[in-house]
Design an enzyme around this catalytic site. Structure first.
Site, PDB file in Angstrom:
ATOM      1  N   GLU A  61      46.447   1.605  75.466  1.00 56.40           N
ATOM      2  CA  GLU A  61      47.654   1.176  75.986  1.00 56.40           C
ATOM      3  C   GLU A  61      48.802   1.334  74.426  1.00 56.40           C
ATOM      4  OE1 GLU A  61      44.981  -0.334  76.942  1.00 56.40           O
ATOM      5  OE2 GLU A  61      44.979  -0.555  79.473  1.00 56.40           O
ATOM      6  N   HIS A 130      44.826 -11.917  85.009  1.00 56.78           N
ATOM      7  CA  HIS A 130      45.837 -10.985  86.063  1.00 56.78           C
ATOM      8  C   HIS A 130      46.539 -11.382  86.268  1.00 56.78           C
ATOM      9  CE1 HIS A 130      42.281  -8.167  85.319  1.00 56.78           C
ATOM     10  NE2 HIS A 130      41.816  -7.730  86.579  1.00 56.78           N
TER      11      HIS A 130
END
Lengths: 347, 319
Positions: A61, A130
């Site tokens: 990322e 999440h």
């Protein structure tokens, strides 16, 4: 031309039209071209534009964000996609140390037309890693724009505006909103930085973000029906820059303000709005500004605790009833949203 | 190399050295209020590599970037303007020493967080690919950066996509005050990198002639077989991590006895005298540069600061 479509289809339609208009636009990120297509929000792109303009990446990322920055500085318009906002934290070094200040530190010689899309998960045990939204964190950093669309129309118009914007934009999509259906005017061009008055009212101003706009509309409906309280709802839409004028104008009319944010309250967007309203509208405020957001704990997985963690309409209605010194209304015949009882719209 | 080329290189080495010596000499006046990471001892790497780079190469670097800036641009007024925090600097004083850049001359970005420009350079190479441009990208970083995760992420992606990018590791064995032996478990960078398909070469970064030779070999290989190149060049950091002092003054490390072992300037001067270039010619260059640097410093001193209205300018582009 206006069409009925889901939030997810509005996202695909926006990206497709920008990719058709500008060969420099490309989409990339983990899982972007796989068979699930980021909950359908990148469907059809690889077939239409090929793997040069729509591709998956290594699990890197931070590097991929730096790569997006390099590409953006070279005249391309990357759209980097994260299937959860939480994963974007791996890229914060690039976003906060590099992307946000390249223009300033180059004395205005470089620009960064970059869009970072990220999905905010919720429900069925998404849990602590999440379900973050993180907009308060990114809005804190000068040089970044932060956008949170709550309707199919906004998903379409604001994503197109984000791609056309010459600055870095963090674009946050709450997962439950994906199923909402609504009318989308494909010719509606918007610029970033404007709030939307979702419902006019005279008694209290509710400022909401993302999913909380859906909750706010429910709050207004119940308050109106049960208590005769007429709430005005302002969807902030753009967290940074903030459309302060629209908010202050409404508060000056109603004299009361409640912020419904989809993030932690402490040091967050809700607190920022409450402080700004206090600074600019103190003379008209009849009551202190109320703030709602996540409970200040990591998001729990188990359903009973998760239900307590997220801000929701019933609690807000009670607080506003209290604000108006009204007795609590009866919720028996009311329909509130939950994972099992999702809102599908249209608005 | 021709005599003109040799003298051109010498002039570059010397302008960097003399500019940094001037910074050291004037640092105490407290006019240049920006942390200076001097590259005294490292000049041969920037000057040598830049000498070989094809036209229009986009270059990225670190906070130890003075040599890179002056090797690419020769813009002494912009250089000292930025160090003095004045409006005559390329970023009108917002960048200072640690973020110098000069996009018009190919220096796109430098940065003060270790490893951060590496993926940005890779993205630039990817953009060249996307736009069917044949141009090269070069990124300079220290040995410390090779311990960052983003370094390996970037190498992996650049090799995966066979990008036209040259990685240059300027290895001085030190990350601030920590030696490599206390930071790295692997045998060598070369061994650690050997599974990645890139054109790797090692060289002595104190000898500008060797830097040039090694760089040319790698650039040639990148042309033959497309993919990243990697230069691992070592040098001796003569000054401390930041500021003008010397590490060996505080007994922290030993100074090698012979400058010909570690200092790129006398090493190259010896090479020049072997090529029959006289001391008189070199002194002439030195006098010329001294004058130019004095003038640039004076210009910077006289230049105005940015007006208060400029504070919010260029945070974002107006839409």
């Amino acid at each position: 031309m206006t069409k009925m479509m889901s939030y997810r289809n509005a996202l695909v339609t926006a990206v497709t039209s920008e990719m058709e208009a500008d060969p420099n636009v490309f989409v990339f990120g983990l899982d972007v071209p796989d068979h699930k297509r980021i909950f359908g929000s990148t469907a059809g792109l690889v077939e239409k534009f090929g793997s040069k303009r729509c591709f998956g990446t290594p699990l890197s990322e931070e590097a991929m964000t730096g790569i997006a920055l390099g590409a953006a500085m070279s005249g391309l318009k990357p759209i980097h996609v994260h299937i959860r906002s939480d994963f974007m934290l791996l890229a914060t070094n690039q976003i906060i140390n590099m992307v946000s200040n390249v223009r300033y530190l180059s004395g205005g010689r470089l620009s960064v037309p970059l869009v970072i899309r990220a999905i905010i998960g919720r429900g069925w045990g998404q849990g602590a890693q999440h379900s973050k939204s993180l907009h308060s964190l990114f809005a804190h950093i000068p040089g970044l724009k932060v956008v949170m669309p709550s309707t199919p129309q906004d998903a379409y118009s604001l994503l197109r505006a984000a791609i056309q914007d010459p600055n870095p934009v963090i674009f946050l999509e709450q997962r439950w909103l994906y199923d909402i259906e609504g009318p989308v005017d494909l010719n509606l061009n918007e610029k970033l930085g404007h709030a939307a008055v979702k419902k006019e009212g005279k008694d209290v101003t509710i400022i909401s973000t993302s999913w909380m706009t859906v909750e706010a509309l429910k709050v207004a409906e119940v308050l109106n029906k049960k208590q005769g309280i007429d709430a005005e709802i302002i969807d902030a839409r753009s967290i940074a820059p903030l459309d302060e004028k629209t908010i202050y104008k409404s508060v000056r009319k109603t004299g009361r303000a409640v912020v419904l944010d989809y993030d932690w309250v402490y040091c967050g967007f809700a607190s920022e709005i409450a402080a700004s309203i206090s600074e600019h509208c103190f003379d008209v405020l009849k009551k202190p500004v109320l703030r709602f957001g996540f409970e200040h704990v990591p998001c729990p997985t188990t359903r009973p605790l998760e239900n307590l963690f997220f801000p929701a309409a019933p609690k807000v209605i009670r607080a506003i009833e209290n604000m108006f010194r009204k007795a609590p209304s009866d919720f028996k015949d009311e329909y509130f949203f939950s994972y099992d009882n999702k809102f599908k719209g249209p608005f | 190399m021709t005599k003109t080329e040799l003298l051109q290189i010498y002039r570059k080495l010397l302008v960097v050295r003399m500019a940094e010596e001037r910074i050291s000499a004037e640092y105490h006046l407290d006019e240049m209020k920006t942390p200076m990471h001097l590259g005294i001892g490292a000049e041969a790497i920037s000057v040598g590599v830049v000498h070989c780079l094809p036209k229009n190469t986009k270059v990225f670097g670190t906070y130890r970037n003075h040599a890179l800036y002056l090797a690419l641009s020769d813009d002494l007024d912009g250089f000292f303007g930025e160090l003095f925090g004045k409006n005559s600097g390329h970023a009108r004083g917002r960048a200072g020493s640690m973020h110098l850049s000069h996009p018009d001359h190919g220096l796109i970005l430098t940065s003060a967080v270790v490893g951060t420009t590496i993926p940005v350079a890779v993205g630039t190479a990817m953009a060249n690919n996307y736009q069917n441009k044949k141009e090269t990208v070069a990124v300079f970083f220290g040995d410390g950066a090779t311990e960052e995760g983003v370094f390996w992420e970037s190498i992996n992606f650049a090799c995966l996509k066979k990008l036209n990018i040259l990685f240059i590791c300027e290895d001085n064995d030190l990350a601030i005050h920590a030696f490599k032996k206390d930071r790295q478990s692997y045998e060598s960078l070369e061994r650690a990198l050997c599974a990645f398909p890139c054109h790797f070469a090692k060289g002595n970064g104190r000898r500008v002639d060797e830097v040039i030779k090694t760089t040319k070999v790698v650039l040639e290989k990148m042309k033959e077989t497309p993919g990243p190149g990697f230069l691992h060049l070592d040098y001796f950091r003569i000054v401390q991590h930041v500021g003008p002092g010397f590490d060996f003054d505080v007994g922290y490390r030993q100074k090698p006895t012979d400058p010909l072992e570690y200092d790129p300037l006398p090493i190259f001067e010896k090479h020049l005298s072997e090529n029959r270039i006289s001391n008189t010619e070199l002194s002439q260059i030195r006098r010329e540069l001294d004058k130019k640097i004095s003038m640039a410093v004076e210009n910077a001193r006289k230049a105005p600061f940015a007006p208060a209205d400029d504070l919010y300018l260029d945070v974002m582009m107006e839409v």
